[in-house]
Design a protein around this motif. Structure first.
Motif, PDB file in Angstrom:
ATOM      1  N   TYR A  70     -35.972 -17.375 -52.234  1.00 37.28           N
ATOM      2  CA  TYR A  70     -36.161 -17.985 -50.911  1.00 37.28           C
ATOM      3  C   TYR A  70     -37.483 -18.754 -50.880  1.00 37.28           C
ATOM      4  O   TYR A  70     -37.530 -19.918 -50.443  1.00 37.28           O
ATOM      5  N   ASP A  71     -38.560 -18.129 -51.351  1.00 38.37           N
ATOM      6  CA  ASP A  71     -39.878 -18.772 -51.319  1.00 38.37           C
ATOM      7  C   ASP A  71     -39.929 -20.004 -52.222  1.00 38.37           C
ATOM      8  O   ASP A  71     -40.515 -21.030 -51.859  1.00 38.37           O
ATOM      9  N   LEU A  72     -39.299 -19.904 -53.398  1.00 33.89           N
ATOM     10  CA  LEU A  72     -39.292 -21.048 -54.315  1.00 33.89           C
ATOM     11  C   LEU A  72     -38.504 -22.209 -53.728  1.00 33.89           C
ATOM     12  O   LEU A  72     -38.924 -23.371 -53.815  1.00 33.89           O
ATOM     13  N   LEU A  73     -37.370 -21.902 -53.107  1.00 35.22           N
ATOM     14  CA  LEU A  73     -36.569 -22.954 -52.473  1.00 35.22           C
ATOM     15  C   LEU A  73     -37.330 -23.577 -51.310  1.00 35.22           C
ATOM     16  O   LEU A  73     -37.270 -24.800 -51.106  1.00 35.22           O
ATOM     17  N   ASN A  74     -38.048 -22.769 -50.568  1.00 32.73           N
ATOM     18  CA  ASN A  74     -38.847 -23.264 -49.451  1.00 32.73           C
ATOM     19  C   ASN A  74     -39.885 -24.275 -49.931  1.00 32.73           C
ATOM     20  O   ASN A  74     -40.082 -25.340 -49.325  1.00 32.73           O
ATOM     21  N   ILE A  75     -40.543 -23.961 -51.032  1.00 28.19           N
ATOM     22  CA  ILE A  75     -41.545 -24.862 -51.605  1.00 28.19           C
ATOM     23  C   ILE A  75     -40.881 -26.150 -52.096  1.00 28.19           C
ATOM     24  O   ILE A  75     -41.392 -27.253 -51.881  1.00 28.19           O
ATOM     25  N   ARG A  76     -39.729 -26.008 -52.750  1.00 26.26           N
ATOM     26  CA  ARG A  76     -38.997 -27.177 -53.250  1.00 26.26           C
ATOM     27  C   ARG A  76     -38.612 -28.121 -52.107  1.00 26.26           C
ATOM     28  O   ARG A  76     -38.781 -29.350 -52.219  1.00 26.26           O
ATOM     29  N   LEU A  77     -38.098 -27.560 -51.013  1.00 22.58           N
ATOM     30  CA  LEU A  77     -37.640 -28.388 -49.898  1.00 22.58           C
ATOM     31  C   LEU A  77     -38.801 -29.131 -49.249  1.00 22.58           C
ATOM     32  O   LEU A  77     -38.659 -30.299 -48.852  1.00 22.58           O
ATOM     33  N   ARG A  78     -39.936 -28.493 -49.130  1.00 23.07           N
ATOM     34  CA  ARG A  78     -41.107 -29.154 -48.552  1.00 23.07           C
ATOM     35  C   ARG A  78     -41.642 -30.245 -49.471  1.00 23.07           C
ATOM     36  O   ARG A  78     -42.142 -31.276 -49.011  1.00 23.07           O
ATOM     37  N   TYR A  79     -41.500 -30.030 -50.762  1.00 27.94           N
ATOM     38  CA  TYR A  79     -41.830 -31.067 -51.747  1.00 27.94           C
ATOM     39  C   TYR A  79     -40.909 -32.277 -51.557  1.00 27.94           C
ATOM     40  O   TYR A  79     -41.359 -33.426 -51.544  1.00 27.94           O
ATOM     41  N   LYS A  80     -39.611 -32.000 -51.388  1.00 29.94           N
ATOM     42  CA  LYS A  80     -38.638 -33.073 -51.192  1.00 29.94           C
ATOM     43  C   LYS A  80     -38.883 -33.833 -49.890  1.00 29.94           C
ATOM     44  O   LYS A  80     -38.595 -35.026 -49.790  1.00 29.94           O
ATOM     45  N   ALA A  81     -39.420 -33.132 -48.882  1.00 34.13           N
ATOM     46  CA  ALA A  81     -39.665 -33.746 -47.579  1.00 34.13           C
ATOM     47  C   ALA A  81     -41.066 -34.366 -47.496  1.00 34.13           C
ATOM     48  O   ALA A  81     -41.485 -34.798 -46.421  1.00 34.13           O
ATOM     49  N   TYR A  82     -41.772 -34.414 -48.621  1.00 32.61           N
ATOM     50  CA  TYR A  82     -43.123 -34.989 -48.694  1.00 32.61           C
ATOM     51  C   TYR A  82     -44.108 -34.271 -47.757  1.00 32.61           C
ATOM     52  O   TYR A  82     -44.975 -34.891 -47.153  1.00 32.61           O
ATOM     53  N   ILE A  83     -43.935 -32.943 -47.655  1.00 30.13           N
ATOM     54  CA  ILE A  83     -44.879 -32.132 -46.893  1.00 30.13           C
ATOM     55  C   ILE A  83     -45.934 -31.615 -47.867  1.00 30.13           C
ATOM     56  O   ILE A  83     -45.619 -30.909 -48.823  1.00 30.13           O
ATOM     57  N   THR A  84     -47.179 -31.976 -47.630  1.00 33.04           N
ATOM     58  CA  THR A  84     -48.261 -31.634 -48.554  1.00 33.04           C
ATOM     59  C   THR A  84     -48.562 -30.136 -48.510  1.00 33.04           C
ATOM     60  O   THR A  84     -48.729 -29.551 -47.443  1.00 33.04           O
ATOM     61  N   HIS A  85     -48.645 -29.532 -49.691  1.00 33.82           N
ATOM     62  CA  HIS A  85     -49.011 -28.128 -49.782  1.00 33.82           C
ATOM     63  C   HIS A  85     -50.537 -27.982 -49.741  1.00 33.82           C
ATOM     64  O   HIS A  85     -51.258 -28.761 -50.358  1.00 33.82           O
ATOM     65  N   THR A  86     -50.993 -26.974 -49.019  1.00 37.29           N
ATOM     66  CA  THR A  86     -52.444 -26.782 -48.862  1.00 37.29           C
ATOM     67  C   THR A  86     -52.939 -25.457 -49.429  1.00 37.29           C
ATOM     68  O   THR A  86     -54.136 -25.188 -49.420  1.00 37.29           O
ATOM     69  N   THR A  87     -52.033 -24.617 -49.909  1.00 39.07           N
ATOM     70  CA  THR A  87     -52.418 -23.326 -50.488  1.00 39.07           C
ATOM     71  C   THR A  87     -51.500 -22.983 -51.648  1.00 39.07           C
ATOM     72  O   THR A  87     -50.340 -23.403 -51.677  1.00 39.07           O
ATOM     73  N   ASP A  88     -52.029 -22.221 -52.609  1.00 35.08           N
ATOM     74  CA  ASP A  88     -51.235 -21.827 -53.770  1.00 35.08           C
ATOM     75  C   ASP A  88     -50.807 -20.356 -53.704  1.00 35.08           C
ATOM     76  O   ASP A  88     -50.256 -19.820 -54.668  1.00 35.08           O
ATOM     77  N   SER A  89     -51.047 -19.705 -52.569  1.00 30.62           N
ATOM     78  CA  SER A  89     -50.820 -18.256 -52.479  1.00 30.62           C
ATOM     79  C   SER A  89     -49.354 -17.881 -52.723  1.00 30.62           C
ATOM     80  O   SER A  89     -49.070 -16.921 -53.451  1.00 30.62           O
ATOM     81  N   VAL A  90     -48.426 -18.615 -52.126  1.00 34.12           N
ATOM     82  CA  VAL A  90     -47.011 -18.267 -52.265  1.00 34.12           C
ATOM     83  C   VAL A  90     -46.489 -18.609 -53.659  1.00 34.12           C
ATOM     84  O   VAL A  90     -45.826 -17.798 -54.308  1.00 34.12           O
ATOM     85  N   ILE A  91     -46.791 -19.801 -54.147  1.00 37.25           N
ATOM     86  CA  ILE A  91     -46.273 -20.201 -55.455  1.00 37.25           C
ATOM     87  C   ILE A  91     -46.855 -19.349 -56.569  1.00 37.25           C
ATOM     88  O   ILE A  91     -46.177 -19.091 -57.578  1.00 37.25           O
ATOM     89  N   LYS A  92     -48.077 -18.865 -56.426  1.00 37.51           N
ATOM     90  CA  LYS A  92     -48.656 -17.978 -57.440  1.00 37.51           C
ATOM     91  C   LYS A  92     -47.853 -16.679 -57.530  1.00 37.51           C
ATOM     92  O   LYS A  92     -47.589 -16.178 -58.625  1.00 37.51           O
ATOM     93  N   LYS A  93     -47.476 -16.151 -56.387  1.00 34.55           N
ATOM     94  CA  LYS A  93     -46.679 -14.915 -56.348  1.00 34.55           C
ATOM     95  C   LYS A  93     -45.294 -15.169 -56.963  1.00 34.55           C
ATOM     96  O   LYS A  93     -44.813 -14.366 -57.774  1.00 34.55           O
ATOM     97  N   VAL A  94     -44.689 -16.281 -56.587  1.00 36.75           N
ATOM     98  CA  VAL A  94     -43.363 -16.634 -57.094  1.00 36.75           C
ATOM     99  C   VAL A  94     -43.399 -16.847 -58.602  1.00 36.75           C
ATOM    100  O   VAL A  94     -42.527 -16.346 -59.339  1.00 36.75           O
ATOM    101  N   CYS A  95     -44.397 -17.572 -59.062  1.00 39.80           N
ATOM    102  CA  CYS A  95     -44.510 -17.876 -60.494  1.00 39.80           C
ATOM    103  C   CYS A  95     -44.726 -16.596 -61.305  1.00 39.80           C
ATOM    104  O   CYS A  95     -44.133 -16.418 -62.371  1.00 39.80           O
ATOM    105  N   LYS A  96     -45.559 -15.707 -60.793  1.00 38.00           N
ATOM    106  CA  LYS A  96     -45.814 -14.431 -61.474  1.00 38.00           C
ATOM    107  C   LYS A  96     -44.533 -13.623 -61.597  1.00 38.00           C
ATOM    108  O   LYS A  96     -44.257 -13.010 -62.638  1.00 38.00           O
TER     109      LYS A  96
END
Length: 217
Positions: A70-96
């Motif tokens: 869910y979190d990875l898809l959320n990040i992907r969709l915001r990337y597709k919508a050109y919404i700038t990410h301002t923190t790495d907290s969620v993707i770090k958890k997902v990547c780990k």
């Protein structure tokens, strides 16, 4: 008495098995919805975000796998919508999480979007690191997302351009084009990216050459 206990135990175990199977089936149904939303996000990212957000209440008590998907898809969709990410907290958890338990494609996707988050945060060293990790998976495995493989090279080319490393930017752009040629997925964007790299290197002849290729596309 012993027979009664055995019957009670069997009933209890059967109940647990049924509950486990039901939970697994429900998780599969949710993952299938994620797949549908992911496809929708390629053309209608804003609507896909709204659809995913509507599922947030049912994700809380799901497995770690479902939560991280869910979190990875959320990040992907915001990337597709050109919404700038301002923190790495969620993707770090997902990547780990996916580094430990994910498939090659899941790791590749996690690395790619981690690189994208760091790009948004203007952290070039970390962005380059994770795009390279996504590329390394693509080079060493057959079961990959070829679009992400190509885009990883394109993103890397862009990062090297920002770092004024023109030769590395050109090499990455050519790698992206070569991969696309192998799978018959070339487009004007890929040729123009190579042309832009030659332009930055003041190589007019090759700039014109690849610009013409782009026009022909």
């Amino acid at each position: 008495m012993k027979l009664s206990r055995k019957i009670s135990y069997c009933i209890f175990m059967s109940f647990l098995i049924i509950m486990a199977c039901t939970k697994k089936e429900h998780d599969i149904a949710i993952i299938n919805q994620f797949t549908d939303i992911k496809a929708m996000g390629d053309t209608c990212p804003t609507a896909a975000i709204q659809r995913l957000d509507s599922m947030s209440n049912i994700i809380a008590d799901k497995s770690e796998y479902v939560k991280n998907k869910y979190d990875l898809l959320n990040i992907r969709l915001r990337y597709k919508a050109y919404i700038t990410h301002t923190t790495d907290s969620v993707i770090k958890k997902v990547c780990k999480y996916f580094e430990k338990t994910g498939t090659t494609k899941e790791k590749q996707e996690a690395y790619y979007y981690m690189g994208s988050v760091y790009r948004d945060m203007h952290d070039s060293p970390n962005a380059v690191t994770y795009f390279l990790k996504a590329i390394a998976l693509g080079e060493d495995n057959k079961e990959i997302d070829t679009t992400l493989f190509i885009n990883s090279y394109l993103q890397l080319s862009g990062m090297y351009t920002l770092q004024i490393n023109d030769s590395a930017a050109l090499n990455s752009a050519i790698c992206a084009l070569n991969i696309a040629n192998k799978i018959n997925e070339t487009d004007a964007r890929l040729y123009m990216n190579v042309a832009s790299c030659y332009f930055n290197m003041n190589d007019t002849a090759n700039y014109m050459k690849y610009s013409k290729y782009a026009l022909n596309q």
